[in-house]
Design a protein around this motif. Structure first.
Motif, PDB file in Angstrom:
ATOM      1  N   MET A 132     -87.656 -53.832 -39.100  1.00 43.67           N
ATOM      2  CA  MET A 132     -89.030 -54.096 -39.283  1.00 43.67           C
ATOM      3  C   MET A 132     -89.431 -55.496 -39.110  1.00 43.67           C
ATOM      4  N   LYS A 133     -90.126 -55.850 -37.835  1.00 41.12           N
ATOM      5  CA  LYS A 133     -90.577 -57.014 -37.594  1.00 41.12           C
ATOM      6  C   LYS A 133     -91.833 -57.501 -38.334  1.00 41.12           C
ATOM      7  N   LYS A 134     -92.009 -58.621 -39.151  1.00 41.33           N
ATOM      8  CA  LYS A 134     -92.967 -58.765 -39.735  1.00 41.33           C
ATOM      9  C   LYS A 134     -94.273 -59.248 -38.837  1.00 41.33           C
ATOM     10  N   ASN A 135     -95.515 -58.412 -39.342  1.00 42.48           N
ATOM     11  CA  ASN A 135     -96.798 -58.469 -38.237  1.00 42.48           C
ATOM     12  C   ASN A 135     -97.859 -58.880 -39.152  1.00 42.48           C
ATOM     13  N   MET A 136     -97.767 -59.342 -40.415  1.00 48.71           N
ATOM     14  CA  MET A 136     -98.696 -59.816 -41.359  1.00 48.71           C
ATOM     15  C   MET A 136     -98.823 -61.067 -41.623  1.00 48.71           C
ATOM     16  N   GLY A 137    -100.025 -61.738 -41.529  1.00 50.20           N
ATOM     17  CA  GLY A 137    -100.101 -63.137 -41.920  1.00 50.20           C
ATOM     18  C   GLY A 137    -100.290 -63.230 -43.398  1.00 50.20           C
ATOM     19  N   THR A 138    -100.547 -64.471 -43.861  1.00 47.81           N
ATOM     20  CA  THR A 138    -100.746 -64.976 -45.201  1.00 47.81           C
ATOM     21  C   THR A 138    -102.166 -64.280 -45.686  1.00 47.81           C
ATOM     22  N   ALA A 139    -103.328 -64.764 -44.790  1.00 46.92           N
ATOM     23  CA  ALA A 139    -104.513 -64.384 -45.129  1.00 46.92           C
ATOM     24  C   ALA A 139    -104.840 -62.929 -45.129  1.00 46.92           C
ATOM     25  N   ASP A 140    -104.287 -62.097 -44.316  1.00 47.47           N
ATOM     26  CA  ASP A 140    -104.292 -60.537 -44.296  1.00 47.47           C
ATOM     27  C   ASP A 140    -103.641 -60.216 -45.245  1.00 47.47           C
ATOM     28  N   LYS A 141    -102.477 -60.605 -45.922  1.00 47.01           N
ATOM     29  CA  LYS A 141    -101.761 -60.058 -47.147  1.00 47.01           C
ATOM     30  C   LYS A 141    -102.640 -60.425 -48.436  1.00 47.01           C
ATOM     31  N   ALA A 142    -103.389 -61.621 -48.559  1.00 48.79           N
ATOM     32  CA  ALA A 142    -104.376 -62.060 -49.645  1.00 48.79           C
ATOM     33  C   ALA A 142    -105.472 -61.115 -49.583  1.00 48.79           C
ATOM     34  N   ILE A 143    -105.972 -60.841 -48.678  1.00 52.31           N
ATOM     35  CA  ILE A 143    -107.304 -59.819 -48.409  1.00 52.31           C
ATOM     36  C   ILE A 143    -106.550 -58.447 -48.882  1.00 52.31           C
ATOM     37  N   ARG A 144    -105.692 -58.077 -48.574  1.00 53.01           N
ATOM     38  CA  ARG A 144    -105.044 -56.632 -48.909  1.00 53.01           C
ATOM     39  C   ARG A 144    -105.174 -56.646 -50.634  1.00 53.01           C
ATOM     40  N   ILE A 145    -104.338 -57.832 -51.141  1.00 51.78           N
ATOM     41  CA  ILE A 145    -104.017 -57.609 -52.261  1.00 51.78           C
ATOM     42  C   ILE A 145    -105.458 -57.952 -53.292  1.00 51.78           C
ATOM     43  N   LEU A 146    -106.411 -58.690 -52.680  1.00 53.91           N
ATOM     44  CA  LEU A 146    -107.658 -58.634 -53.174  1.00 53.91           C
ATOM     45  C   LEU A 146    -108.311 -57.427 -53.238  1.00 53.91           C
ATOM     46  N   ILE A 147    -108.321 -56.774 -52.382  1.00 54.69           N
ATOM     47  CA  ILE A 147    -109.089 -55.397 -52.104  1.00 54.69           C
ATOM     48  C   ILE A 147    -108.343 -54.477 -53.251  1.00 54.69           C
ATOM     49  N   ALA A 148    -107.145 -54.422 -53.313  1.00 52.44           N
ATOM     50  CA  ALA A 148    -106.301 -53.586 -54.400  1.00 52.44           C
ATOM     51  C   ALA A 148    -106.809 -53.826 -55.765  1.00 52.44           C
ATOM     52  N   ILE A 149    -107.017 -55.205 -56.187  1.00 52.39           N
ATOM     53  CA  ILE A 149    -107.478 -55.690 -57.338  1.00 52.39           C
ATOM     54  C   ILE A 149    -108.717 -55.112 -57.566  1.00 52.39           C
ATOM     55  N   VAL A 150    -109.618 -55.330 -56.668  1.00 53.04           N
ATOM     56  CA  VAL A 150    -111.044 -55.002 -56.884  1.00 53.04           C
ATOM     57  C   VAL A 150    -111.085 -53.565 -57.075  1.00 53.04           C
ATOM     58  N   ILE A 151    -110.289 -52.448 -56.361  1.00 51.41           N
ATOM     59  CA  ILE A 151    -109.986 -51.018 -56.511  1.00 51.41           C
ATOM     60  C   ILE A 151    -109.578 -50.847 -58.065  1.00 51.41           C
ATOM     61  N   ALA A 152    -108.806 -51.464 -58.355  1.00 52.14           N
ATOM     62  CA  ALA A 152    -108.234 -51.287 -59.602  1.00 52.14           C
ATOM     63  C   ALA A 152    -109.154 -51.770 -60.860  1.00 52.14           C
ATOM     64  N   ALA A 153    -109.939 -52.661 -60.723  1.00 54.79           N
ATOM     65  CA  ALA A 153    -110.939 -53.017 -61.570  1.00 54.79           C
ATOM     66  C   ALA A 153    -111.902 -52.128 -61.843  1.00 54.79           C
ATOM     67  N   LEU A 154    -112.504 -51.506 -60.336  1.00 48.24           N
ATOM     68  CA  LEU A 154    -113.422 -50.392 -60.524  1.00 48.24           C
ATOM     69  C   LEU A 154    -113.114 -49.121 -61.089  1.00 48.24           C
ATOM     70  N   TYR A 155    -111.746 -48.864 -61.014  1.00 48.70           N
ATOM     71  CA  TYR A 155    -111.306 -47.900 -61.591  1.00 48.70           C
ATOM     72  C   TYR A 155    -111.065 -48.051 -63.211  1.00 48.70           C
ATOM     73  N   PHE A 156    -110.700 -49.034 -63.612  1.00 51.67           N
ATOM     74  CA  PHE A 156    -110.443 -49.536 -65.125  1.00 51.67           C
ATOM     75  C   PHE A 156    -111.719 -49.554 -65.875  1.00 51.67           C
TER      76      PHE A 156
END
Length: 68
Positions: A1-25
């Motif tokens: 697997m060749k890396k195809n995600m940059g730092t900004a892309d990873k940060a946005i994905r983690i931020l979205i996951a945190i928002v989803i978790a906050a909405l759930y909890f």
């Protein structure tokens, strides 16, 4: 697997996951929507940690910085 995600892309994905978790909890989302968004959040976190998104391959997307 060749890396195809940059730092900004990873940060946005983690931020979205945190928002989803906050909405759930905080019980803003529940039921089927919570399950679907929870699975999406887990996928976002996993793809962020391995720096590879399989959906980018067919479209030729690469957000990582290119080495010279």
């Amino acid at each position: 697997m060749k890396k195809n995600m940059g730092t900004a892309d990873k940060a946005i994905r983690i931020l979205i996951a945190i928002v989803i978790a906050a909405l759930y909890f905080t019980n803003v989302i529940s039921g089927t929507l919570a399950i679907i968004l929870g699975i999406l959040a887990v996928v976002f976190v996993l793809t962020s940690f391995i720096s590879f998104c399989p959906l980018y391959l067919p479209f030729g997307i690469n957000t990582s910085k290119k080495k010279r």
